[in-house]
Design a protein around this motif. Structure first.
Motif, PDB file in Angstrom:
ATOM      1  N   MET A 180      23.864 -70.671   6.298  1.00 49.02           N
ATOM      2  CA  MET A 180      23.593 -69.902   7.502  1.00 49.02           C
ATOM      3  C   MET A 180      24.509 -70.269   8.661  1.00 49.02           C
ATOM      4  O   MET A 180      24.735 -69.476   9.572  1.00 49.02           O
ATOM      5  N   TYR A 181      25.076 -71.476   8.640  1.00 47.22           N
ATOM      6  CA  TYR A 181      25.909 -71.932   9.750  1.00 47.22           C
ATOM      7  C   TYR A 181      27.391 -71.579   9.588  1.00 47.22           C
ATOM      8  O   TYR A 181      28.191 -71.887  10.467  1.00 47.22           O
ATOM      9  N   LEU A 182      27.749 -70.935   8.493  1.00 49.26           N
ATOM     10  CA  LEU A 182      29.160 -70.618   8.260  1.00 49.26           C
ATOM     11  C   LEU A 182      29.728 -69.698   9.331  1.00 49.26           C
ATOM     12  O   LEU A 182      30.893 -69.821   9.715  1.00 49.26           O
ATOM     13  N   THR A 183      28.904 -68.766   9.820  1.00 47.24           N
ATOM     14  CA  THR A 183      29.413 -67.831  10.833  1.00 47.24           C
ATOM     15  C   THR A 183      29.801 -68.570  12.120  1.00 47.24           C
ATOM     16  O   THR A 183      30.738 -68.165  12.807  1.00 47.24           O
ATOM     17  N   GLY A 184      29.094 -69.656  12.449  1.00 45.11           N
ATOM     18  CA  GLY A 184      29.432 -70.437  13.636  1.00 45.11           C
ATOM     19  C   GLY A 184      30.801 -71.079  13.509  1.00 45.11           C
ATOM     20  O   GLY A 184      31.570 -71.136  14.480  1.00 45.11           O
ATOM     21  N   ILE A 185      31.132 -71.544  12.317  1.00 41.63           N
ATOM     22  CA  ILE A 185      32.454 -72.132  12.081  1.00 41.63           C
ATOM     23  C   ILE A 185      33.529 -71.052  12.162  1.00 41.63           C
ATOM     24  O   ILE A 185      34.606 -71.261  12.724  1.00 41.63           O
ATOM     25  N   ASN A 186      33.220 -69.882  11.599  1.00 38.24           N
ATOM     26  CA  ASN A 186      34.163 -68.760  11.697  1.00 38.24           C
ATOM     27  C   ASN A 186      34.460 -68.408  13.152  1.00 38.24           C
ATOM     28  O   ASN A 186      35.598 -68.094  13.513  1.00 38.24           O
ATOM     29  N   GLN A 187      33.405 -68.475  13.984  1.00 39.11           N
ATOM     30  CA  GLN A 187      33.589 -68.159  15.411  1.00 39.11           C
ATOM     31  C   GLN A 187      34.472 -69.203  16.093  1.00 39.11           C
ATOM     32  O   GLN A 187      35.315 -68.867  16.932  1.00 39.11           O
ATOM     33  N   LEU A 188      34.281 -70.467  15.756  1.00 34.99           N
ATOM     34  CA  LEU A 188      35.122 -71.520  16.336  1.00 34.99           C
ATOM     35  C   LEU A 188      36.598 -71.282  15.990  1.00 34.99           C
ATOM     36  O   LEU A 188      37.482 -71.432  16.836  1.00 34.99           O
ATOM     37  N   ASN A 189      36.852 -70.915  14.747  1.00 30.84           N
ATOM     38  CA  ASN A 189      38.236 -70.637  14.335  1.00 30.84           C
ATOM     39  C   ASN A 189      38.783 -69.375  14.990  1.00 30.84           C
ATOM     40  O   ASN A 189      39.926 -69.350  15.470  1.00 30.84           O
ATOM     41  N   LYS A 190      37.948 -68.339  15.050  1.00 32.76           N
ATOM     42  CA  LYS A 190      38.396 -67.041  15.580  1.00 32.76           C
ATOM     43  C   LYS A 190      38.825 -67.145  17.037  1.00 32.76           C
ATOM     44  O   LYS A 190      39.828 -66.565  17.455  1.00 32.76           O
ATOM     45  N   PHE A 191      38.038 -67.875  17.816  1.00 30.86           N
ATOM     46  CA  PHE A 191      38.318 -67.952  19.257  1.00 30.86           C
ATOM     47  C   PHE A 191      39.096 -69.218  19.629  1.00 30.86           C
ATOM     48  O   PHE A 191      39.198 -69.565  20.803  1.00 30.86           O
ATOM     49  N   HIS A 192      39.620 -69.905  18.620  1.00 31.38           N
ATOM     50  CA  HIS A 192      40.512 -71.055  18.831  1.00 31.38           C
ATOM     51  C   HIS A 192      39.856 -72.161  19.664  1.00 31.38           C
ATOM     52  O   HIS A 192      40.495 -72.761  20.524  1.00 31.38           O
ATOM     53  N   TYR A 193      38.557 -72.417  19.374  1.00 33.64           N
ATOM     54  CA  TYR A 193      37.872 -73.524  20.042  1.00 33.64           C
ATOM     55  C   TYR A 193      38.073 -74.813  19.245  1.00 33.64           C
ATOM     56  O   TYR A 193      37.184 -75.655  19.171  1.00 33.64           O
ATOM     57  N   THR A 194      39.235 -74.984  18.648  1.00 30.83           N
ATOM     58  CA  THR A 194      39.476 -76.138  17.787  1.00 30.83           C
ATOM     59  C   THR A 194      40.850 -76.730  18.077  1.00 30.83           C
ATOM     60  O   THR A 194      41.763 -76.025  18.508  1.00 30.83           O
ATOM     61  N   ASN A 195      40.989 -78.035  17.831  1.00 33.34           N
ATOM     62  CA  ASN A 195      42.310 -78.658  17.893  1.00 33.34           C
ATOM     63  C   ASN A 195      43.171 -78.183  16.726  1.00 33.34           C
ATOM     64  O   ASN A 195      44.378 -78.035  16.841  1.00 33.34           O
ATOM     65  N   SER A 196      42.522 -77.971  15.587  1.00 36.38           N
ATOM     66  CA  SER A 196      43.200 -77.425  14.411  1.00 36.38           C
ATOM     67  C   SER A 196      42.168 -76.655  13.592  1.00 36.38           C
ATOM     68  O   SER A 196      40.956 -76.852  13.753  1.00 36.38           O
ATOM     69  N   HIS A 197      42.660 -75.818  12.720  1.00 36.53           N
ATOM     70  CA  HIS A 197      41.795 -74.934  11.939  1.00 36.53           C
ATOM     71  C   HIS A 197      40.736 -75.727  11.179  1.00 36.53           C
ATOM     72  O   HIS A 197      41.017 -76.794  10.612  1.00 36.53           O
TER      73      HIS A 197
END
Length: 320
Positions: A254-271
Protein backbone atom coordinates in the motif's frame (compact mmCIF):
# COMPACT_ATOMS: atom_id res chain seq x y z
CA UNK A 1 -26.68 -0.47 40.01
CA UNK A 2 -26.04 -1.75 36.48
CA UNK A 3 -27.96 1.21 35.05
CA UNK A 4 -24.72 3.21 35.30
CA UNK A 5 -22.50 0.41 34.06
CA UNK A 6 -20.42 2.85 32.04
CA UNK A 7 -19.11 4.19 35.37
CA UNK A 8 -17.52 0.79 36.00
CA UNK A 9 -16.11 0.56 32.46
CA UNK A 10 -14.42 3.95 32.73
CA UNK A 11 -13.07 3.08 36.17
CA UNK A 12 -11.60 -0.13 34.74
CA UNK A 13 -9.95 1.81 31.93
CA UNK A 14 -8.54 4.62 34.07
CA UNK A 15 -7.77 2.64 37.26
CA UNK A 16 -8.00 5.97 39.04
CA UNK A 17 -11.18 7.36 40.63
CA UNK A 18 -10.28 11.02 40.11
CA UNK A 19 -9.50 10.60 36.38
CA UNK A 20 -12.57 8.43 35.87
CA UNK A 21 -14.83 10.93 37.62
CA UNK A 22 -13.43 13.71 35.44
CA UNK A 23 -14.15 11.71 32.26
CA UNK A 24 -17.67 10.95 33.48
CA UNK A 25 -18.39 14.56 34.54
CA UNK A 26 -19.34 13.50 38.07
CA UNK A 27 -17.72 14.13 41.45
CA UNK A 28 -15.07 11.91 43.00
CA UNK A 29 -17.46 11.42 45.94
CA UNK A 30 -20.35 10.22 43.75
CA UNK A 31 -18.15 7.76 41.87
CA UNK A 32 -16.74 6.36 45.12
CA UNK A 33 -20.29 6.03 46.42
CA UNK A 34 -21.32 4.19 43.23
CA UNK A 35 -18.44 1.72 43.57
CA UNK A 36 -19.04 1.14 47.27
CA UNK A 37 -22.73 0.48 46.61
CA UNK A 38 -21.93 -1.94 43.81
CA UNK A 39 -19.51 -3.90 46.00
CA UNK A 40 -22.02 -4.00 48.86
CA UNK A 41 -24.76 -5.24 46.53
CA UNK A 42 -22.70 -8.20 45.30
CA UNK A 43 -20.69 -8.77 48.47
CA UNK A 44 -17.31 -8.75 46.73
CA UNK A 45 -14.48 -6.31 46.10
CA UNK A 46 -14.09 -5.29 42.46
CA UNK A 47 -10.93 -3.19 42.84
CA UNK A 48 -7.91 -3.55 45.10
CA UNK A 49 -7.12 -0.11 46.55
CA UNK A 50 -3.53 -0.73 47.72
CA UNK A 51 -0.72 -0.81 46.79
CA UNK A 52 -2.26 0.02 43.40
CA UNK A 53 -5.83 0.50 42.21
CA UNK A 54 -6.35 -2.66 40.12
CA UNK A 55 -9.15 -5.04 39.19
CA UNK A 56 -9.69 -8.09 41.39
CA UNK A 57 -10.71 -11.45 39.84
CA UNK A 58 -14.33 -10.48 40.59
CA UNK A 59 -13.71 -7.12 38.92
CA UNK A 60 -12.43 -8.82 35.77
CA UNK A 61 -15.59 -10.95 35.63
CA UNK A 62 -17.72 -7.84 36.09
CA UNK A 63 -15.74 -6.01 33.39
CA UNK A 64 -16.22 -8.82 30.85
CA UNK A 65 -19.94 -8.99 31.65
CA UNK A 66 -20.46 -5.24 31.35
CA UNK A 67 -18.60 -5.13 28.05
CA UNK A 68 -21.02 -7.77 26.75
CA UNK A 69 -23.93 -5.62 28.00
CA UNK A 70 -22.44 -2.57 26.28
CA UNK A 71 -22.03 -4.52 23.03
CA UNK A 72 -25.63 -5.77 23.25
CA UNK A 73 -26.84 -2.21 23.77
CA UNK A 74 -24.83 -0.99 20.77
CA UNK A 75 -26.22 -3.85 18.65
CA UNK A 76 -29.77 -2.99 19.72
CA UNK A 77 -29.31 0.64 18.76
CA UNK A 78 -27.79 -0.32 15.41
CA UNK A 79 -30.68 -2.63 14.54
CA UNK A 80 -33.31 -0.09 15.60
CA UNK A 81 -31.63 2.57 13.44
CA UNK A 82 -32.32 0.47 10.34
CA UNK A 83 -35.88 -0.34 11.42
CA UNK A 84 -36.59 3.37 11.88
CA UNK A 85 -34.70 4.08 8.62
CA UNK A 86 -32.95 6.84 10.51
CA UNK A 87 -29.70 7.37 8.66
CA UNK A 88 -27.98 9.12 11.54
CA UNK A 89 -25.55 7.85 14.13
CA UNK A 90 -21.87 7.40 14.82
CA UNK A 91 -19.38 4.83 13.64
CA UNK A 92 -15.86 4.59 15.04
CA UNK A 93 -13.16 3.39 12.66
CA UNK A 94 -9.52 2.68 13.51
CA UNK A 95 -6.54 2.84 11.18
CA UNK A 96 -2.76 2.89 11.62
CA UNK A 97 -0.82 6.15 11.38
CA UNK A 98 0.90 5.20 8.13
CA UNK A 99 -2.27 4.24 6.26
CA UNK A 100 -4.25 7.25 7.52
CA UNK A 101 -3.17 9.76 4.82
CA UNK A 102 -3.51 7.13 2.10
CA UNK A 103 -7.15 6.25 2.72
CA UNK A 104 -8.86 8.61 5.15
CA UNK A 105 -9.23 11.87 3.14
CA UNK A 106 -11.13 10.24 0.26
CA UNK A 107 -12.96 7.90 2.65
CA UNK A 108 -14.32 10.79 4.73
CA UNK A 109 -15.46 12.67 1.64
CA UNK A 110 -17.17 9.71 -0.01
CA UNK A 111 -18.83 8.43 3.16
CA UNK A 112 -20.12 11.91 4.04
CA UNK A 113 -21.74 12.22 0.61
CA UNK A 114 -23.51 8.88 1.19
CA UNK A 115 -24.49 9.47 4.82
CA UNK A 116 -24.28 13.18 5.71
CA UNK A 117 -25.96 12.63 9.09
CA UNK A 118 -23.62 9.87 10.22
CA UNK A 119 -20.55 10.91 12.19
CA UNK A 120 -17.52 8.91 11.06
CA UNK A 121 -14.99 9.14 13.90
CA UNK A 122 -11.45 8.13 12.94
CA UNK A 123 -8.96 6.85 15.52
CA UNK A 124 -5.25 6.47 14.73
CA UNK A 125 -3.51 3.76 16.75
CA UNK A 126 -1.22 0.76 16.50
CA UNK A 127 -2.63 -2.63 15.52
CA UNK A 128 -2.48 -4.05 19.10
CA UNK A 129 -4.14 -0.91 20.48
CA UNK A 130 -6.93 -1.12 17.90
CA UNK A 131 -7.58 -4.77 18.70
CA UNK A 132 -8.03 -3.86 22.36
CA UNK A 133 -10.31 -0.96 21.42
CA UNK A 134 -12.52 -3.29 19.36
CA UNK A 135 -12.69 -5.72 22.27
CA UNK A 136 -13.67 -2.98 24.74
CA UNK A 137 -16.30 -1.56 22.35
CA UNK A 138 -14.58 1.79 21.79
CA UNK A 139 -14.05 0.96 18.10
CA UNK A 140 -16.60 -0.57 15.73
CA UNK A 141 -14.02 -1.80 13.25
CA UNK A 142 -10.42 -1.19 12.22
CA UNK A 143 -8.11 -1.76 9.26
CA UNK A 144 -5.01 -3.70 10.21
CA UNK A 145 -2.80 -6.65 9.43
CA UNK A 146 -4.35 -9.82 10.84
CA UNK A 147 -1.22 -11.91 11.45
CA UNK A 148 -1.05 -11.03 15.16
CA UNK A 149 -4.71 -11.36 16.21
CA UNK A 150 -4.73 -12.23 19.89
CA UNK A 151 -8.23 -13.66 20.45
CA UNK A 152 -11.02 -15.62 18.78
CA UNK A 153 -13.43 -12.85 19.84
CA UNK A 154 -12.32 -10.93 16.75
CA UNK A 155 -13.45 -11.57 13.17
CA UNK A 156 -11.99 -10.11 10.00
CA UNK A 157 -12.60 -9.69 6.28
CA UNK A 158 -9.49 -9.69 4.08
CA UNK A 159 -9.17 -6.51 2.02
CA UNK A 160 -5.86 -7.16 0.23
CA UNK A 161 -2.80 -9.36 0.61
CA UNK A 162 0.29 -7.17 0.71
CA UNK A 163 3.82 -8.10 -0.40
CA UNK A 164 7.07 -6.81 1.10
CA UNK A 165 9.71 -4.87 -0.83
CA UNK A 166 13.14 -3.42 -0.11
CA UNK A 167 13.61 0.34 -0.65
CA UNK A 168 17.08 1.72 -1.32
CA UNK A 169 18.43 4.83 -3.02
CA UNK A 170 20.80 4.94 -6.00
CA UNK A 171 23.44 6.60 -3.82
CA UNK A 172 23.39 3.77 -1.28
CA UNK A 173 23.57 1.20 -4.06
CA UNK A 174 26.63 3.00 -5.48
CA UNK A 175 28.21 3.08 -2.01
CA UNK A 176 27.64 -0.57 -1.06
CA UNK A 177 27.74 -2.22 -4.49
CA UNK A 178 30.43 -0.10 -6.24
CA UNK A 179 31.76 -2.87 -8.46
CA UNK A 180 28.37 -3.93 -9.83
CA UNK A 181 26.42 -0.66 -9.98
CA UNK A 182 24.25 0.02 -11.98
CA UNK A 183 24.00 -3.55 -13.34
CA UNK A 184 23.00 -4.75 -9.86
CA UNK A 185 19.66 -2.95 -10.25
CA UNK A 186 18.68 -5.40 -12.99
CA UNK A 187 19.64 -8.32 -10.80
CA UNK A 188 17.77 -7.00 -7.74
CA UNK A 189 14.68 -6.28 -9.84
CA UNK A 190 14.31 -10.06 -10.16
CA UNK A 191 14.58 -10.46 -6.37
CA UNK A 192 17.05 -8.89 -3.95
CA UNK A 193 18.93 -11.45 -1.85
CA UNK A 194 19.18 -9.90 1.62
CA UNK A 195 22.37 -11.86 2.30
CA UNK A 196 24.04 -9.26 0.06
CA UNK A 197 22.64 -6.32 2.08
CA UNK A 198 24.03 -7.19 5.52
CA UNK A 199 26.46 -4.24 5.56
CA UNK A 200 23.83 -1.75 4.36
CA UNK A 201 22.31 0.45 7.13
CA UNK A 202 18.58 -0.14 7.62
CA UNK A 203 15.76 1.63 9.41
CA UNK A 204 13.20 -0.94 10.57
CA UNK A 205 9.78 -0.98 12.14
CA UNK A 206 9.51 -1.79 15.85
CA UNK A 207 9.42 -5.45 16.80
CA UNK A 208 5.72 -5.87 17.65
CA UNK A 209 4.46 -4.49 14.32
CA UNK A 210 3.22 -6.74 11.53
CA UNK A 211 5.82 -5.80 8.92
CA UNK A 212 8.68 -6.34 11.41
CA UNK A 213 7.24 -9.69 12.51
CA UNK A 214 7.19 -10.84 8.88
CA UNK A 215 10.70 -9.52 8.23
CA UNK A 216 12.20 -11.04 11.38
CA UNK A 217 10.71 -14.42 10.45
CA UNK A 218 12.34 -14.27 7.01
CA UNK A 219 15.71 -13.16 8.41
CA UNK A 220 15.68 -15.93 11.00
CA UNK A 221 14.82 -18.59 8.44
CA UNK A 222 17.62 -17.41 6.12
CA UNK A 223 20.21 -16.80 8.84
CA UNK A 224 20.57 -13.13 7.89
CA UNK A 225 21.53 -10.30 10.27
CA UNK A 226 20.82 -6.78 9.02
CA UNK A 227 22.59 -3.62 10.16
CA UNK A 228 19.64 -1.87 11.86
CA UNK A 229 20.63 1.69 12.81
CA UNK A 230 17.16 2.92 13.81
CA UNK A 231 13.66 1.66 14.62
CA UNK A 232 10.66 3.85 13.79
CA UNK A 233 6.95 3.11 13.43
CA UNK A 234 5.99 5.56 10.66
CA UNK A 235 6.47 4.07 7.17
CA UNK A 236 6.45 7.49 5.48
CA UNK A 237 9.38 8.58 7.68
CA UNK A 238 11.23 5.39 6.72
CA UNK A 239 10.95 6.35 3.08
CA UNK A 240 11.94 9.97 3.67
CA UNK A 241 15.05 8.69 5.42
CA UNK A 242 15.74 6.47 2.41
CA UNK A 243 15.35 9.58 0.24
CA UNK A 244 18.07 11.26 2.31
CA UNK A 245 20.44 8.29 1.78
CA UNK A 246 20.34 7.68 5.54
CA UNK A 247 19.41 4.01 5.27
CA UNK A 248 17.52 1.40 3.28
CA UNK A 249 14.12 0.21 4.47
CA UNK A 250 11.20 -2.06 3.65
CA UNK A 251 7.79 -1.32 2.24
CA UNK A 252 4.40 -3.03 2.11
CA UNK A 253 2.30 -2.82 -1.04
CA UNK A 254 0.00 0.00 0.00
CA UNK A 255 2.93 2.37 0.56
CA UNK A 256 4.43 1.99 -2.92
CA UNK A 257 2.51 4.98 -4.26
CA UNK A 258 4.17 7.21 -1.63
CA UNK A 259 7.60 6.19 -2.89
CA UNK A 260 6.49 6.83 -6.47
CA UNK A 261 5.44 10.33 -5.41
CA UNK A 262 8.82 11.01 -3.80
CA UNK A 263 10.55 10.03 -7.05
CA UNK A 264 8.08 11.88 -9.28
CA UNK A 265 8.44 15.21 -7.51
CA UNK A 266 12.19 14.81 -6.91
CA UNK A 267 11.96 14.88 -3.11
CA UNK A 268 15.06 12.69 -3.01
CA UNK A 269 18.84 13.06 -3.09
CA UNK A 270 18.82 10.17 -5.56
CA UNK A 271 16.23 7.90 -7.10
CA UNK A 272 14.54 5.41 -4.75
CA UNK A 273 14.52 1.83 -5.99
CA UNK A 274 11.88 -0.69 -4.96
CA UNK A 275 12.88 -4.33 -5.36
CA UNK A 276 11.04 -7.56 -4.53
CA UNK A 277 12.85 -9.69 -1.93
CA UNK A 278 14.27 -13.03 -3.04
CA UNK A 279 12.57 -16.07 -1.46
CA UNK A 280 10.30 -13.87 0.68
CA UNK A 281 7.17 -16.00 0.74
CA UNK A 282 5.20 -14.32 3.54
CA UNK A 283 2.35 -11.93 2.79
CA UNK A 284 0.65 -9.36 5.00
CA UNK A 285 -3.11 -9.97 4.89
CA UNK A 286 -4.77 -6.62 5.52
CA UNK A 287 -8.26 -6.94 6.95
CA UNK A 288 -11.24 -5.16 8.43
CA UNK A 289 -11.38 -6.37 12.04
CA UNK A 290 -14.43 -6.25 14.30
CA UNK A 291 -15.97 -8.03 17.28
CA UNK A 292 -17.45 -11.39 16.29
CA UNK A 293 -20.77 -10.50 17.98
CA UNK A 294 -21.03 -7.00 16.49
CA UNK A 295 -24.19 -6.15 14.56
CA UNK A 296 -23.75 -3.27 12.14
CA UNK A 297 -26.32 -0.79 10.83
CA UNK A 298 -26.56 -0.51 7.04
CA UNK A 299 -24.37 2.61 6.93
CA UNK A 300 -21.51 0.63 8.52
CA UNK A 301 -21.84 -1.95 5.79
CA UNK A 302 -21.56 0.89 3.27
CA UNK A 303 -18.37 2.00 5.03
CA UNK A 304 -16.89 -1.49 4.66
CA UNK A 305 -17.72 -1.50 0.95
CA UNK A 306 -16.01 1.89 0.51
CA UNK A 307 -12.87 0.79 2.36
CA UNK A 308 -12.61 -2.33 0.20
CA UNK A 309 -13.11 -0.25 -2.95
CA UNK A 310 -10.42 2.25 -1.99
CA UNK A 311 -7.98 -0.53 -1.09
CA UNK A 312 -8.59 -2.65 -4.20
CA UNK A 313 -6.35 -0.59 -6.57
CA UNK A 314 -3.36 -1.52 -4.41
CA UNK A 315 -3.98 -5.20 -5.18
CA UNK A 316 -3.01 -4.55 -8.79
CA UNK A 317 0.41 -3.38 -7.62
CA UNK A 318 1.12 -6.90 -6.41
CA UNK A 319 0.65 -8.28 -9.89
CA UNK A 320 3.08 -5.90 -11.61
Amino acid sequence: MLNNYKYFLVLAEELNISRAAKRLFISHQNLSKYLKGLEEKYGVTFFERKPKFVLTPAGKIMLDTLRQIELSEQNLENQLIDIKEAKSGTIRFGITEGRYPILVPKLLKEFHSLHPKVNLVIHRATSPQMQEMVLNNSLDLCLSGITNLVTHELKYEIVINEHMYIVISDNLLKQYFPSSYPECKETFAKGADLHLFQQVPFVLNKKNFNSRILMDKHLSEKGISLNCINELTQPDIHHLLCAEDYAASFCLTMYLTGINQLNKFHYTNSHLNVFPIADFKSINPLGLIYHKNKKFPSYAKDLKVLIKRFCSPYSTLIEK
